[in-house]
Write a protein that holds these residues in place. Sequence first.
Motif, mmCIF file in Angstrom:
data_model
loop_
_atom_site.group_PDB
_atom_site.id
_atom_site.type_symbol
_atom_site.label_atom_id
_atom_site.label_comp_id
_atom_site.label_asym_id
_atom_site.label_seq_id
_atom_site.Cartn_x
_atom_site.Cartn_y
_atom_site.Cartn_z
ATOM 1 N N SER A 9 0.815 -1.219 0.000
ATOM 2 C CA SER A 9 0.000 0.000 0.000
ATOM 3 C C SER A 9 0.848 1.268 0.000
ATOM 4 O O SER A 9 0.442 2.286 -0.565
ATOM 5 N N SER A 10 2.038 1.229 0.593
ATOM 6 C CA SER A 10 2.873 2.432 0.655
ATOM 7 C C SER A 10 3.213 2.961 -0.736
ATOM 8 O O SER A 10 3.301 4.182 -0.933
ATOM 9 N N ILE A 13 -0.001 4.727 -2.072
ATOM 10 C CA ILE A 13 -0.286 5.957 -1.316
ATOM 11 C C ILE A 13 0.729 7.040 -1.649
ATOM 12 O O ILE A 13 0.364 8.193 -1.891
ATOM 13 N N LYS A 17 0.341 10.722 -3.488
ATOM 14 C CA LYS A 17 0.845 11.966 -2.894
ATOM 15 C C LYS A 17 1.856 12.678 -3.794
ATOM 16 O O LYS A 17 2.323 13.762 -3.470
ATOM 17 N N GLU A 44 -6.139 -0.848 3.006
ATOM 18 C CA GLU A 44 -5.239 0.190 3.508
ATOM 19 C C GLU A 44 -5.181 1.393 2.575
ATOM 20 O O GLU A 44 -5.210 2.540 3.028
ATOM 21 N N LYS A 48 -6.472 5.075 3.708
ATOM 22 C CA LYS A 48 -5.526 6.191 3.807
ATOM 23 C C LYS A 48 -5.837 7.295 2.798
ATOM 24 O O LYS A 48 -5.652 8.475 3.095
ATOM 25 N N VAL A 51 -8.569 9.572 4.103
ATOM 26 C CA VAL A 51 -8.026 10.516 5.090
ATOM 27 C C VAL A 51 -7.253 11.629 4.376
ATOM 28 O O VAL A 51 -7.433 12.813 4.673
ATOM 29 N N LEU A 52 -6.405 11.255 3.422
ATOM 30 C CA LEU A 52 -5.620 12.253 2.693
ATOM 31 C C LEU A 52 -6.508 13.201 1.895
ATOM 32 O O LEU A 52 -6.307 14.415 1.916
ATOM 33 N N SER A 57 -9.627 13.388 10.178
ATOM 34 C CA SER A 57 -9.400 12.093 10.809
ATOM 35 C C SER A 57 -10.511 11.132 10.390
ATOM 36 O O SER A 57 -11.600 11.560 10.007
#
Length: 151
Positions: A9-10, A13, A17, A44, A48, A51-52, A57
């Motif tokens: 997932s990183s 994400i 970004k 995930e 995320k 949220v982004l 939150s």
Amino acid sequence: MNNKIFIDSSIFIENFKGNTTAKEILEVAIDKFDVCINSIVFSEVLFKLMVLKSGKSILTIKSQNLISSLIKELKNYSELLLLFKVLEENKEILNLSIRFIEKYSLLTNDALILATCKYYGIDKIASLDSDFEKVTVSENIKLIRSVNDLK
């Protein structure tokens, strides 16, 4: 060596970004490998990104009933994730993940990802998560942290 690569997932994400390293890894992986994820990565990433995208939150998102509208905004991203091979979890993977939690002190999701790779014989995982650094070496999985690692 097989032609499969698991994308953590990183990578998704960080790509979202604007991280150029993540974008390059994803582009090369899509072009040269059979890209795999599991339901953990799917969950995930969408969690995320909500949220982004909202800048709030998750508790605020939930209390203000924003989940439905946010997931609609992220529909293209969720559809993108579903273009990849989604590997199913099973009891063997769950048992293996418990062993990885005990052996490496991994968090549950990372242990499930590692167990999924081991179960399906995937020897490459693309991730910017430092928790995978030592465990991938011990488990004979190549950790992809840059485009050069794919060569």
